[in-house]
Design a protein around this motif. Structure first.
Motif, PDB file in Angstrom:
ATOM      1  N   MET A 196       3.547 -14.320   5.747  1.00  0.00           N
ATOM      2  CA  MET A 196       2.533 -13.983   4.754  1.00  0.00           C
ATOM      3  C   MET A 196       1.870 -12.657   5.135  1.00  0.00           C
ATOM      4  N   ILE A 197       1.493 -11.876   4.140  1.00  0.00           N
ATOM      5  CA  ILE A 197       0.644 -10.720   4.383  1.00  0.00           C
ATOM      6  C   ILE A 197      -0.674 -10.935   3.646  1.00  0.00           C
ATOM      7  N   THR A 198      -1.735 -10.382   4.218  1.00  0.00           N
ATOM      8  CA  THR A 198      -3.075 -10.585   3.676  1.00  0.00           C
ATOM      9  C   THR A 198      -3.752  -9.252   3.428  1.00  0.00           C
ATOM     10  N   MET A 199      -4.495  -9.193   2.341  1.00  0.00           N
ATOM     11  CA  MET A 199      -5.379  -8.055   2.075  1.00  0.00           C
ATOM     12  C   MET A 199      -6.809  -8.562   1.954  1.00  0.00           C
ATOM     13  N   ILE A 200      -7.704  -7.979   2.736  1.00  0.00           N
ATOM     14  CA  ILE A 200      -9.131  -8.164   2.515  1.00  0.00           C
ATOM     15  C   ILE A 200      -9.528  -7.182   1.412  1.00  0.00           C
ATOM     16  N   VAL A 201      -9.939  -7.720   0.279  1.00  0.00           N
ATOM     17  CA  VAL A 201     -10.208  -6.870  -0.881  1.00  0.00           C
ATOM     18  C   VAL A 201     -11.600  -6.264  -0.764  1.00  0.00           C
ATOM     19  N   ARG A 202     -11.655  -4.954  -0.897  1.00  0.00           N
ATOM     20  CA  ARG A 202     -12.902  -4.190  -0.860  1.00  0.00           C
ATOM     21  C   ARG A 202     -12.766  -3.079  -1.889  1.00  0.00           C
ATOM     22  N   PRO A 203     -13.850  -2.394  -2.240  1.00  0.00           N
ATOM     23  CA  PRO A 203     -13.734  -1.354  -3.270  1.00  0.00           C
ATOM     24  C   PRO A 203     -12.625  -0.339  -2.995  1.00  0.00           C
ATOM     25  N   LEU A 204     -12.429   0.018  -1.741  1.00  0.00           N
ATOM     26  CA  LEU A 204     -11.435   1.027  -1.401  1.00  0.00           C
ATOM     27  C   LEU A 204     -10.012   0.583  -1.725  1.00  0.00           C
ATOM     28  N   SER A 205      -9.730  -0.725  -1.592  1.00  0.00           N
ATOM     29  CA  SER A 205      -8.356  -1.207  -1.763  1.00  0.00           C
ATOM     30  C   SER A 205      -8.126  -1.960  -3.064  1.00  0.00           C
ATOM     31  N   GLU A 206      -9.164  -2.146  -3.860  1.00  0.00           N
ATOM     32  CA  GLU A 206      -9.047  -2.913  -5.102  1.00  0.00           C
ATOM     33  C   GLU A 206      -7.903  -2.406  -5.979  1.00  0.00           C
ATOM     34  N   SER A 207      -7.759  -1.100  -6.067  1.00  0.00           N
ATOM     35  CA  SER A 207      -6.745  -0.527  -6.952  1.00  0.00           C
ATOM     36  C   SER A 207      -5.322  -0.689  -6.413  1.00  0.00           C
ATOM     37  N   GLU A 208      -5.178  -1.138  -5.160  1.00  0.00           N
ATOM     38  CA  GLU A 208      -3.853  -1.263  -4.554  1.00  0.00           C
ATOM     39  C   GLU A 208      -3.280  -2.672  -4.620  1.00  0.00           C
ATOM     40  N   LYS A 209      -3.975  -3.590  -5.275  1.00  0.00           N
ATOM     41  CA  LYS A 209      -3.519  -4.983  -5.261  1.00  0.00           C
ATOM     42  C   LYS A 209      -2.121  -5.129  -5.854  1.00  0.00           C
ATOM     43  N   GLU A 210      -1.864  -4.482  -6.966  1.00  0.00           N
ATOM     44  CA  GLU A 210      -0.547  -4.608  -7.595  1.00  0.00           C
ATOM     45  C   GLU A 210       0.545  -4.021  -6.708  1.00  0.00           C
TER      46      GLU A 210
END
Length: 372
Positions: A206-220
């Motif tokens: 599994m890979i995980t992203m902690i979502v923050r304003p800086l990375s919000e646009s990279e979710k897709e």
């Protein structure tokens, strides 16, 4: 094959919801659902906005400079084995899931492979959380053969540019993004090869992203990256304040209200509710003289206010059912938080309590199967 068919995406980046009376009743009188093992107090990264390690390490260095004695940054393997054995003896019919992580990077422990495989070989459902920098083929094969349920890599960014900001080294001179992605690919390949050779390993990547304003646009693009390298699961979770230890830029701003004693009572208009951590999770970190320090919150880091006691001076059952755990549980149930408690200034209860939509606990993620 579509991305949805190739990978299970778990969106936990929404605010939780107050636990219902039925959910609270399910919390009461139960054995721990999971054990969080902080294997080390050392790291090869310097993540300022979501991690308590930089502050902890700076405080450690200050103590060293002042001539004070400090503990080894590595958990005793012998004491850890003893604790795992006692967990199995104490709750044989409801073994807790085990999350091996660290107040830093667990793979920096010289006995990391044995520390992670030992509980898996004893029948525990084990998940490893790592930044992936040191994840190699040898370690992955050992984890797969031992039956480790999940290797979770905290990647946090789809691009090297964002990674350099959210997962820097201390002096900002190395960007490990491409190396970590390659290590994830290698881990998937090792696991798949073992399965092709007839070894029925349960290990999922599994890979995980902690979502923050800086990375919000990279979710897709993060989902696409995960699918392309072949992971089984991708988890998004919201950034939290690490119980108030990381109130730095890149955090999401929250509207906070307090009572006259200074205890936070509302966050973003939501009245405070009971955090699930003291009811569901027991946390092991490095204590004095090789002991295990037990805390009621995984965000405790080096803050003594989170301490419940030490193992093996007190049995794990004695700690779990003892006065300190019960005191903090009652405080959360009654909304009677001590103003001197670290919980008083914490806003994370409304983020980490997994009672809302898509709010699976870590133990549930380890146990879930892709596509279920």
């Amino acid at each position: 094959m579509s991305i949805a068919e190739r990978v299970l995406v778990i969106y936990r980046d929404v605010v939780g919801a107050p636990p219902s009376p039925d959910q609270i009743n399910e919390w009461l009188g139960k054995s721990p659902e999971s054990i969080n093992i902080d294997l080390v107090d050392i790291c090869n990264l310097w993540c300022l906005d979501h991690c308590g390690y930089p502050g902890q390490q700076e405080r450690r260095e200050q103590r060293i400079e002042a001539g004070e004695a400090v503990e080894s940054p590595y958990m005793s393997l012998d004491v850890l084995r003893q604790a795992v054995d006692e967990l199995r003896q104490t709750w044989p019919n409801s073994l807790p899931a085990i999350q091996v992580t660290g107040n830093g990077e667990p793979l920096m422990h010289s006995d990391a492979i044995e520390a992670i495989t030992y509980p898996a070989e004893k029948g525990f459902n084990v998940g490893l959380t790592t930044n992936g920098v040191l994840l190699n083929k040898k370690a992955t094969e050992a984890f797969c053969r031992a039956g480790v349920g999940m290797i979770n890599v905290s990647l946090d960014a789809a691009t090297p540019e964002t990674y350099a900001i959210v997962r820097p080294t201390r002096f900002g001179n190395v960007n490990f993004h491409s190396r970590v992605v390659r290590n994830i690919q290698d881990a998937v390949a090792v696991r798949d090869r073992l399965r092709l050779n007839g070894i029925a390993t349960p290990t999922e990547i599994m890979i995980t992203m902690i979502v923050r304003p800086l990375s919000e646009s990279e979710k897709e693009s993060f989902v696409k990256l995960g699918a392309d390298v072949g992971v089984d699961k991708i988890s998004f979770r919201p950034i939290n304040s690490t119980a108030g230890l990381t109130p730095l830029p890149n955090q999401i701003e929250h509207e906070v209200s307090t009572n006259p004693a200074g205890v936070i009572t509302h966050v973003d208009g939501q009245r405070r509710w009971a955090c699930h951590f003291p009811f569901k999770r027991m946390n092991f970190s490095i204590g004095e003289g090789g002991a295990i320090r037990v805390t009621y919150c995984p965000h405790g880091w080096d803050q003594p206010g989170f301490d419940v006691g030490n193992y093996p001076a007190t049995s794990l059952k004695g700690l779990w059912e003892g006065g300190k755990f019960e005191e903090i549980r009652q405080a959360h149930l009654l909304g009677n938080i001590d103003p001197n408690s670290p919980c008083a200034s914490c806003i994370d209860w409304h983020i980490v309590t997994r009672t809302g939509q898509s709010q699976a606990t870590y133990a549930e993620i380890i146990a879930s199967q892709k596509g279920s």
